[in-house]
Design a protein around this motif. Structure first.
Motif, PDB file in Angstrom:
ATOM      1  N   ALA A  27     -57.769   4.434  58.562  1.00 38.09           N
ATOM      2  CA  ALA A  27     -56.475   4.029  59.082  1.00 38.09           C
ATOM      3  C   ALA A  27     -55.451   5.109  58.760  1.00 38.09           C
ATOM      4  CB  ALA A  27     -56.052   2.700  58.450  1.00 38.09           C
ATOM      5  N   ASP A  28     -54.621   5.465  59.758  1.00 39.04           N
ATOM      6  CA  ASP A  28     -53.586   6.464  59.507  1.00 39.04           C
ATOM      7  C   ASP A  28     -52.313   5.745  59.049  1.00 39.04           C
ATOM      8  OD1 ASP A  28     -52.726   9.244  59.538  1.00 39.04           O
ATOM      9  OD2 ASP A  28     -51.339   8.602  61.095  1.00 39.04           O
ATOM     10  N   LEU A  71     -59.505  -1.556  63.139  1.00 36.44           N
ATOM     11  CA  LEU A  71     -58.261  -0.918  62.672  1.00 36.44           C
ATOM     12  C   LEU A  71     -57.157  -1.009  63.723  1.00 36.44           C
ATOM     13  CD1 LEU A  71     -59.655   2.186  60.749  1.00 36.44           C
ATOM     14  CD2 LEU A  71     -58.709   0.086  59.796  1.00 36.44           C
ATOM     15  N   ILE A 117     -55.612   6.460  64.087  1.00 31.07           N
ATOM     16  CA  ILE A 117     -56.710   6.511  63.123  1.00 31.07           C
ATOM     17  C   ILE A 117     -57.246   7.938  63.050  1.00 31.07           C
ATOM     18  CG2 ILE A 117     -57.353   4.098  63.548  1.00 31.07           C
ATOM     19  CD1 ILE A 117     -59.853   5.186  65.026  1.00 31.07           C
TER      20      ILE A 117
END
Length: 423
Positions: free
Chosen positions: A146-147, A171, A179
């Motif tokens: 996950a960003d 996500l 991501i």
């Protein structure tokens, strides 16, 4: 000296406990704190939200706080240090710009490439189709991240194609707009928490966390089920490489971008079979539960180090000093964690655990009617020191067995890699 610690977890209880060991520190205030800081001598909880930056600044000014230490990543990513700097309050913790090193995996990846730091190759995606095409092309095993902030649980190491594609969907369904998909690196993980004033830096001893919920490192990722320090996989030779090829260029790259980074640079590393370290990820704060294993071994007064970082004079301090031996921390969690769990369970045996020489750091606890009850997934971090790893490990499990609450769960194999390595 009065210190204000922001946070309510095991890391923050450990920070408050360690700060109060210094003869310079007369009082620690915690916002909001937990059941452990509520009963810690010369420590006081203040019932404010960690997102109430104006309220926190007001407390710091009214109480004549000498230093604010920010524990969690979320308030750092939201700019708490920037807000406190407006009132000339000294803070240990990077600015919002610097905290991007944790809050954005893609930003951190770009910084590492700019600095020439060894890390996994990967790509950033804003929609699932592109990410899935990249996975099909790259093959498995592969890592999907996950960003954004995910409480230490936003990384999926996919062993199968089905698992990787599902991770992408999960996500995006959870609300992440970006991501990162990157290569899977083979090796042994280690955490190096580094104190920096943005110019110079001092790495703490290496630690090893245990992310998975199940023994043998199986099951879902968690915020961490235990840790030990120092981690023998990070040999003195490897630590010299980490300082020269990872930490120094990263801090220089932050400075080159005009980022005033005063806080912890937490390097999550992997040591390859050929003995080279690569960066898996960076965090902008003390690790949890690594802090519970590292700080009990630190002999240098913590307040002196953190204040020197905030005043950008770390270089003037002598080398860090450490106790000999090993520290092992075991996390006691609520039944069902990291999924749904119940709270409000009375905890028994805390004093008995301490009779085994252990330190009990509270994470998900609160004080209710003079009883300590559970209030989170990870409830306690029990730490013991020993002349050897085995002595520390035996002692900590004796202490853990003295503690009871309904549904209590803990891993019984913390430090198994050390045991596996020992002939």
């Amino acid at each position: 000296m009065k210190v204000l610690v922001i946070g309510n977890g095991g890391r923050e209880h450990t920070l408050a406990w360690k700060l109060l060991q210094s003869p310079n520190v007369t009082q620690v205030l915690c916002i909001p704190g937990n059941g452990g800081t509520a009963i810690l001598e010369n420590c006081q909880n203040i019932p404010l939200g960690m997102d109430d930056f104006d309220g926190i600044a007001q407390v710091a000014l009214e109480e004549k706080i000498d230093l604010v230490v920010v524990g969690p990543e979320l308030p750092l990513s939201q700019g708490i240090s920037d807000r406190l700097h407006q009132d000339n309050i000294k803070v240990f913790g990077p600015t919002q710009q610097g905290a991007q090193i944790e809050s954005s995996k893609s930003w951190a990846k770009a910084l590492m490439i700019e600095a020439g730091v060894s890390t996994a190759m990967g790509e950033t995606f804003t929609e699932p189709e592109g990410a899935k095409a990249y996975i099909h092309q790259s093959g498995v095993p592969i890592v999907v991240k996950a960003d954004g902030l995910a409480a230490g649980k936003g990384v999926i190491v996919a062993q199968t194609l089905e698992e990787a594609l599902k991770a992408v969907d999960t996500l995006f369904e959870e609300g992440f707009t970006k991501i990162v998909v990157e290569d899977f690196l083979v090796g042994e993980e280690v955490s190096v928490l580094t104190l920096t004033d943005g110019i110079t830096f001092r790495p703490l001893i290496p630690a090893q966390d245990h992310k998975r919920i199940g023994e043998g490192d199986t099951g879902k990722n968690t915020g961490g089920m235990g840790a030990y320090a120092p981690a023998p996989v990070a040999t003195p030779e490897i630590m010299r490489q980490v300082e020269k090829e990872i930490l120094a260029p990263t801090i220089a790259a932050l400075k080159n971008r005009g980022i005033d980074y005063r806080g912890v640079l937490y390097a999550g590393l992997i040591i390859s079979p050929d003995g080279k370290a690569k960066v898996l990820e960076y965090n902008c704060r003390f690790g949890d539960p690594e802090t519970q294993a590292v700080l009990p071994l630190l002999e240098t007064p913590l307040d002196e180090l953190l204040l020197a970082c905030s005043e950008q004079r770390l270089e003037q301090l002598p080398p860090l000093t450490w106790k000999s031996g090993t520290a092992v921390c075991v996390v006691a969690a609520s039944g069902g964690y990291p999924d749904a769990y119940e709270s409000g369970k009375v905890i028994a045996g805390l004093h008995q655990a301490e009779t085994f020489g252990a330190m009990v750091f509270h994470a998900g606890t609160t004080l209710k009617d003079d009883q300590v009850v559970t209030s989170g997934g990870r409830v306690l971090g029990i730490t013991a020191l020993g002349e050897s790893f085995e002595k520390a490990r035996n002692q900590v499990y004796q202490a853990v067995e003295a503690i009871e609450f309904e549904g209590m769960y803990y891993r019984r194999d913390i430090g198994h890699r050390v045991s596996d390595r020992t002939p």
